[in-house]
Scaffold this motif. Structure first.
Motif, short mmCIF file in Angstrom:
data_model
loop_
_atom_site.label_atom_id
_atom_site.label_comp_id
_atom_site.label_asym_id
_atom_site.label_seq_id
_atom_site.Cartn_x
_atom_site.Cartn_y
_atom_site.Cartn_z
N GLY A 48 0.93 -1.19 -0.23
CA GLY A 48 0.24 0.16 -0.10
C GLY A 48 0.73 1.63 -0.49
N PRO A 49 0.50 2.25 -0.22
CA PRO A 49 1.26 3.60 -0.65
C PRO A 49 2.05 4.28 0.91
N ALA A 50 1.66 3.04 1.99
CA ALA A 50 2.02 4.61 3.51
C ALA A 50 3.29 2.76 3.49
N ARG A 51 3.63 2.09 2.84
CA ARG A 51 3.93 0.56 3.29
C ARG A 51 5.67 1.13 2.30
N LYS A 52 4.49 1.44 0.99
CA LYS A 52 5.66 1.84 -0.09
C LYS A 52 6.69 2.97 0.45
N ALA A 53 5.96 4.06 0.82
CA ALA A 53 6.76 5.28 1.23
C ALA A 53 7.75 4.57 2.43
N TYR A 54 7.40 3.75 3.87
CA TYR A 54 8.60 3.06 4.34
C TYR A 54 9.43 2.63 3.94
N ALA A 55 8.81 1.76 2.31
CA ALA A 55 9.77 0.50 2.27
C ALA A 55 11.18 1.84 0.89
N GLY A 56 10.78 2.78 0.37
CA GLY A 56 11.42 3.50 0.09
C GLY A 56 12.17 4.02 1.31
N ARG A 57 11.84 4.86 2.31
CA ARG A 57 12.59 4.85 3.66
C ARG A 57 13.74 3.73 3.74
N VAL A 58 13.63 3.13 3.83
CA VAL A 58 14.30 1.75 3.88
C VAL A 58 15.14 1.81 2.63
N GLU A 59 15.16 1.98 1.43
CA GLU A 59 16.09 1.45 0.74
C GLU A 59 17.17 2.34 0.79
N GLU A 60 16.16 3.59 0.90
CA GLU A 60 17.40 4.91 0.94
C GLU A 60 18.31 5.11 2.13
N ALA A 61 17.85 3.89 3.53
CA ALA A 61 18.94 4.25 4.93
C ALA A 61 20.63 3.20 4.18
N THR A 62 20.05 2.14 2.95
CA THR A 62 19.75 0.84 3.38
C THR A 62 20.83 0.15 2.09
N GLY A 63 19.92 0.73 1.35
CA GLY A 63 20.52 0.19 0.01
C GLY A 63 19.76 -1.27 0.05
N TRP A 64 18.48 -1.90 0.59
CA TRP A 64 17.90 -2.88 0.96
C TRP A 64 16.21 -2.24 0.70
N THR A 65 16.32 -3.53 -0.14
CA THR A 65 14.62 -3.06 -0.66
C THR A 65 13.41 -4.30 -0.38
N ILE A 66 12.02 -3.50 -0.07
CA ILE A 66 11.67 -4.92 0.60
C ILE A 66 10.58 -5.62 -0.57
N ALA A 67 9.58 -6.60 -0.30
CA ALA A 67 9.32 -7.32 -1.69
C ALA A 67 8.03 -8.18 -0.34
N TRP A 68 7.21 -8.28 -1.19
CA TRP A 68 5.91 -8.75 -1.11
C TRP A 68 6.12 -9.87 -1.52
N ARG A 69 5.95 -11.27 -0.98
CA ARG A 69 5.95 -12.34 -2.37
C ARG A 69 5.77 -13.63 -1.77
N TYR A 70 5.09 -14.32 -1.90
CA TYR A 70 4.32 -16.40 -1.48
C TYR A 70 5.87 -17.14 -0.90
#
Length: 100
Positions: free
Chosen positions: A14-36
């Motif tokens: 969702g939009p709030a989670r995408k925003a947080y994922a962007g913060r994590v990527e900017e801070a660490t270089g890691w991305t968040i993926a939602w998978r089965y």
């Protein structure tokens, strides 16, 4: 209400989670993926390194993921804000020098 595989893929984060994922990527270089997760037969959040490889075990709860990442995000943002001058005030007006 259960989430079907089709709805989950279409919904992604969702939009709030995408925003947080962007913060994590900017801070660490890691991305968040939602998978089965086929091992647990459930949807999970994965941390992916810059090469796209999974870091650790998946997180089945968003709160667990944010607890794991929040210290790195806070440290990065504190360092960034202490170094980067503020170019815009709270009203959106720029303090920067005008261009040509």
């Amino acid at each position: 209400m259960t989430i079907t595989a089709t709805r989950a893929k279409a919904r992604d984060l969702g939009p709030a989670r995408k925003a947080y994922a962007g913060r994590v990527e900017e801070a660490t270089g890691w991305t968040i993926a939602w998978r089965y997760c086929t091992n647990e037969q459930a949807w999970a959040f994965y941390l992916l390194d810059p090469c796209g490889d999974c870091a650790d075990d998946p997180f089945y709860c968003w709160d667990d993921l944010t607890d794991y990442c929040q210290d790195a995000v806070d440290e990065y943002e504190a360092l960034y804000h202490s170094i980067e001058p503020k170019l815009y005030d709270d009203l959106g007006r720029s303090d920067a020098e005008g261009g040509l």
